[in-house]
Structure formats: C-alpha cells, structure tokens
Design an enzyme around this catalytic site. Structure first.
Site, PDB file in Angstrom:
ATOM      1  N   HIS A 123      -2.483  51.041  -9.744  1.00 56.71           N
ATOM      2  CA  HIS A 123      -1.453  52.075  -9.757  1.00 56.71           C
ATOM      3  C   HIS A 123      -0.712  51.960 -11.097  1.00 56.71           C
ATOM      4  CE1 HIS A 123       2.461  53.888  -8.705  1.00 56.71           C
ATOM      5  NE2 HIS A 123       1.848  54.488  -7.705  1.00 56.71           N
ATOM      6  N   ASP A 200       0.153  42.931  -6.543  1.00 53.92           N
ATOM      7  CA  ASP A 200       0.860  44.168  -6.192  1.00 53.92           C
ATOM      8  C   ASP A 200       0.547  44.436  -4.723  1.00 53.92           C
ATOM      9  OD1 ASP A 200       1.523  46.760  -5.577  1.00 53.92           O
ATOM     10  OD2 ASP A 200       0.641  47.646  -7.362  1.00 53.92           O
ATOM     11  N   GLN A 203       0.394  48.309  -1.043  1.00 50.12           N
ATOM     12  CA  GLN A 203      -0.457  48.885   0.015  1.00 50.12           C
ATOM     13  C   GLN A 203      -1.010  47.802   0.944  1.00 50.12           C
ATOM     14  OE1 GLN A 203      -0.554  52.030   0.485  1.00 50.12           O
ATOM     15  NE2 GLN A 203       0.144  52.835  -1.478  1.00 50.12           N
ATOM     16  N   LYS A 226       7.393  51.808   2.221  1.00 52.98           N
ATOM     17  CA  LYS A 226       6.035  51.973   2.748  1.00 52.98           C
ATOM     18  C   LYS A 226       5.864  51.176   4.042  1.00 52.98           C
ATOM     19  CE  LYS A 226       4.043  52.551  -1.872  1.00 52.98           C
ATOM     20  NZ  LYS A 226       3.909  53.990  -2.066  1.00 52.98           N
ATOM     21  N   CYS A 366      -1.256  58.416  -9.181  1.00 54.74           N
ATOM     22  CA  CYS A 366      -0.719  57.469 -10.157  1.00 54.74           C
ATOM     23  C   CYS A 366      -1.753  56.409 -10.521  1.00 54.74           C
ATOM     24  CB  CYS A 366       0.568  56.799  -9.661  1.00 54.74           C
ATOM     25  SG  CYS A 366       1.820  57.970  -9.188  1.00 54.74           S
TER      26      CYS A 366
HETATM   27  N1  7TS Z   1       1.491  49.830  -6.386  1.00 55.57           N
HETATM   28  C1  7TS Z   1       0.703  50.508  -5.539  1.00 55.57           C
HETATM   29  C2  7TS Z   1      -0.654  49.964  -5.195  1.00 55.57           C
HETATM   30  C3  7TS Z   1       1.165  51.690  -4.967  1.00 55.57           C
HETATM   31  O1  7TS Z   1       0.385  52.354  -4.107  1.00 55.57           O
HETATM   32  C4  7TS Z   1       2.459  52.168  -5.287  1.00 55.57           C
HETATM   33  C5  7TS Z   1       2.989  53.473  -4.766  1.00 55.57           C
HETATM   34  C6  7TS Z   1       3.241  51.394  -6.157  1.00 55.57           C
HETATM   35  C7  7TS Z   1       2.718  50.234  -6.700  1.00 55.57           C
HETATM   36  C8  7TS Z   1       4.636  51.796  -6.534  1.00 55.57           C
HETATM   37  O2  7TS Z   1       5.470  51.753  -5.433  1.00 55.57           O
HETATM   38  P1  7TS Z   1       6.977  52.316  -5.524  1.00 55.57           P
HETATM   39  O3  7TS Z   1       7.468  52.250  -4.129  1.00 55.57           O
HETATM   40  O4  7TS Z   1       7.710  51.449  -6.470  1.00 55.57           O
HETATM   41  O5  7TS Z   1       6.856  53.729  -6.036  1.00 55.57           O
HETATM   42  N2  7TS Z   1       2.004  54.362  -4.363  1.00 55.57           N
HETATM   43  C9  7TS Z   1       2.145  55.658  -4.050  1.00 55.57           C
HETATM   44  C10 7TS Z   1       1.073  56.437  -3.622  1.00 55.57           C
HETATM   45  O6  7TS Z   1      -0.078  56.026  -3.542  1.00 55.57           O
HETATM   46  N3  7TS Z   1       1.501  57.662  -3.353  1.00 55.57           N
HETATM   47  O7  7TS Z   1       2.814  57.725  -3.572  1.00 55.57           O
HETATM   48  C11 7TS Z   1       3.224  56.466  -4.000  1.00 55.57           C
END
Ligand code: 7TS
Length: 412
Positions: A123, A200, A203, A226, A366
């Site tokens: 990501h 990371d 997910q 999430k 992303c």
């Molecule tokens: N890393 C991964 C693997 C992610 O899927 C996401 C967000 C992030 C980092 C960043 O997370 P945040 O909460 O700081 O934004 N992924 C997604 C997605 O897949 N669709 O919307 C956000």
C-alpha cells in the site's frame, strides 16, 4: 466455539439498512469496518462521564480519562502479545505509524548506500515513506516480487535482502491480492542480515491472531478503524529497546521530561511519541473493539472469513467473464478479493453493484506499483469481515451477473 452470526448482526444497526431499495451487502471492509453498538456506547459513556485531558490533571475526571486511555493501551498490548504496554504507541492510524518509523528510526539509521527492502504489493502508506527516506538519504529502495499466484516470492526475498539491507518493510496481508506474507520467515531473514523488520498489519490485525513476539517483528503498525474503532486512532508496536533509542517524531506537550530555553529532554516511551492532546475517545473505542473481537475469539473471526472465502471464491472464478487476482485457491486467500469483469471499467462495476445494494471499492487501492506490475490500472474489490454472511456473498454473485446483463445484454 464459533459465535452466533445473528447475535453479531444485532450489534451492527448500520448493516440492517436498505440501499437503493435493496438489502445492504457491505463488502468494503478493507477500506473501513463498521462499528458495533458496544463501541458506540463506549464513546458515549466516555463523553458523558469521564472526558478530560490525560496525563496532566489531578482531578477525578482527568484520572478516570487517563485510566481509560492506559487501559486501552494494555488491551492492545495483550491483543498482539507485546511484552509491555510501553511498546504500544497510539497513532492516528497505520499510515501515521509507518511514517513515524521512517521519520525517526529511518532518519537516524539510514545512510548513503544502505538498502531498504519492501515488496511490490505494498500500500502507498508502506511505500512512499521508504521511497522518500531513500531519496533523502541516497539509499536504495528494492522491491520483492511476486509468484505467479500473487504470493510474496521468498526466493526473490532471499536475493534482495543482503548485508546492505537496513530495513525490511512488508504488509502482513495484502489489501489487493488477499495474500498473507510469511512475516515470521522474513523477520528471521532480515535479522540474519542485521536489518530490522516493519510489519504493516492494516489488513491482518483485524482478521487473524497476531503475536508480535512470535513473529519477532521490530515494528508493527495497524489502524483502529479497520477493526471497528473510530477513525483517527491506530497503533504502532515497537520493541522497547528500539523505541528508546529513537529520536522523537513530533515535539510538543506531554512528550517531554524537562524543557529549558536552549534544550529539552524527552519522556520515556511510549509518551515520547505522543506529542499533544491525544485521541483518547478513539483509544477507548479501540479498547472496546478489541474486547469485542476477543469475546468472539480471533481464531473464530478468521475461520468465519475463511468459510465465506471458501464459498464465494469458486463461484467468482467459475464466471468466465470475471478475473480474480491473487491466489485462486481459497485456502490461500483472505477475505479481500480484487476482480475485474471482462473489459468493464471497475468504477462502472462498483456503481452497478451499488445499485444492487452491494458496497465494494474500485480503483488502484493505493497500490499503483502493484497495478503496474499486474498490467492493470484498477480493479473492483470485495472485502469481507466476520459479520458478513453467505447472503452477502450470494448478493455479490447475483449483482455481478445482473451487471453483465445490464452492460452487455448478456453477450460478453
Ligand atoms: N496498509 C495497508 C495494507 C492498507 O490496506 C491500508 C489502508 C493502509 C496501510 C493505510 O491505512 P490508514 O488507515 O492509515 O489509511 N487501506 C485501504 C484500502 O485498501 N482501501 O481503503 C484504505
């Protein structure tokens, strides 16, 4: 023991609504999950009874709010089996945690000629901080590739991670391919070469049991939203020895020990990394979300999602006009399923599915370097959580079939 899906669904009023005159099938959990009543009431309760700023007042409300905040930290500690609650830094989210590591550990430890290794499926939040650090420091950023099935290629990892590597940063689970990476093996490999590893967990932490000590990761970042907490709260786990040696991230209130006109000293971890007024209600909500997940059992959460994948993935791959990315074997696939329908644009697919009450995401997720690697610009993506049901999966399949009819009279 498995939980009752009906009991669970009763906790999520938002899932009971109708969208476009259809039952809602919320399949955009990789973007953000929904909040159960328990989390909503914990927020209300906090604001009705305990709200105050933390770590600075001696009055009763300040003491209660501080206890609520620190209790939430302990819940996170136990959720990921960290050795101490000092190793849990509250952040704004996963992105913030990854930026913190790049800006502090990275800034202090990366020199010209060093190598940083990530994977091609990252990501942007676990890519750009390292890319920019490498550019600033004249270091090299290397990408671990994928196997034909969209798994992280360990043979390539063994080539790319060398004695020049200082940092390895890899997603524990992909937000596009639905794969889980061998983080423990990667940690051992990184350590053999004297590098540190950053996981990371955006997910992964919401969907499977995570044990940072067993994985032996040096840092592990994830987002609360999430996993059903409010937005704007997240977690950075770091090994205490590393966190202690790192410079602060931001400067301001509460992260100091002593401040003089010409110099300052820092608070001990984790407060050294929590400058300014924190998202206390967010932390309380996260603690409640963790209580909720633990009452179900993370193994049960994972098993329920696996059942849904076992059910829906073969149905999707059987449709000749649907391409599913990542492993085709359901046992290798998480509840994140990226797909395309023949030559339809994924945004058109997502809009058509929404007409049938099915919420999915479309776009590059992303992960533009991954899209480039796959020769794509975008995909649609359905992503499941433990409160989804076979009815949601059936509704997705039905809506995909209807979308085909709608766009092409059923002839493509
Ligand atoms: N890393 C991964 C693997 C992610 O899927 C996401 C967000 C992030 C980092 C960043 O997370 P945040 O909460 O700081 O934004 N992924 C997604 C997605 O897949 N669709 O919307 C956000």
């Amino acid at each position: 023991m498995a939980y009752s899906i009906n009991d669970v669904l009763a906790d999520f009023p938002i899932l009971k609504q109708r969208v476009n005159d259809e039952r809602l099938a919320y399949l955009d959990n990789a973007a953000t999950a929904q909040r159960p009543r328990q989390v909503l009431s914990a927020l209300q309760d906090f604001y009705e009874h305990d709200n105050a700023n933390v770590h600075r007042g001696v009055h009763t409300l300040a003491e209660r709010a501080t206890k609520d905040y620190e209790d939430a930290r302990s819940k996170v500690q136990h959720f990921i089996n960290a050795q101490s609650s000092d190793e849990i830094v509250f952040t704004k989210g996963c992105t913030d945690g990854l930026n913190l590591v790049a800006a502090t550990y990275g800034e202090a430890n990366i020199e010209a000629g060093d190598e940083i290794v990530i994977s091609i499926m990252e990501h942007h939040s676990n890519l750009i901080p390292w890319q920019q650090l490498a550019l600033r420091k004249h270091a090299t950023l290397k990408y671990i590739g994928l196997t034909d099935q969209g798994q992280l290629d360990m043979a390539d990892a063994r080539q790319k991670i060398t004695d020049k590597t200082k940092i390895v940063a890899v997603a524990h689970a992909s937000n596009v391919l639905g794969t889980v990476t061998p983080l423990k093996e990667l940690a051992a490999l990184a350590h053999q070469h004297g590098a540190i590893i950053v996981g990371d967990g955006a997910q992964a932490a919401p969907h499977m049991p995570v044990d940072v000590r067993n994985l032996d990761v040096d840092f592990y970042a994830f987002s609360g939203h999430k996993m059903m907490s409010p937005m704007g709260i997240g977690v950075l786990y770091g090994k205490a020895s590393l966190l202690r040696a790192m410079p602060p991230y931001q400067y301001g209130g509460e992260m100091i020990s002593d401040v003089h006109r010409d110099r300052s000293t820092w608070a001990d971890i984790p407060l050294k990394f929590e400058a300014g007024t924190q998202n206390v209600a967010g932390a309380v909500g996260l603690g409640t979300a963790i209580d909720y997940l633990q009452s179900l059992g993370m193994a049960n959460v994972q098993a329920q999602e696996q059942k849904l994948v076992d059910y829906v993935l073969p149905k999707l791959t059987a449709l000749p006009y649907v391409t599913v990315y990542g492993p085709q074997d359901p046992s290798q696939h998480t509840g994140v399923i990226a797909f395309n329908m023949a030559n339809l644009h994924p945004h058109d697919v997502a809009t058509a599915l929404d007409m049938d009450g099915v919420a999915v995401r479309a776009g590059h997720h992303c992960a533009q370097p991954l899209m480039e690697e796959l020769g794509l610009t975008a995909t649609a993506r359905a992503s499941f959580y433990f409160y989804n049901t076979k009815s949601d999966a059936d509704q997705l399949i039905k809506a995909i079939k209807e979308t085909k009819e709608f766009f092409n009279g059923g002839t493509f």
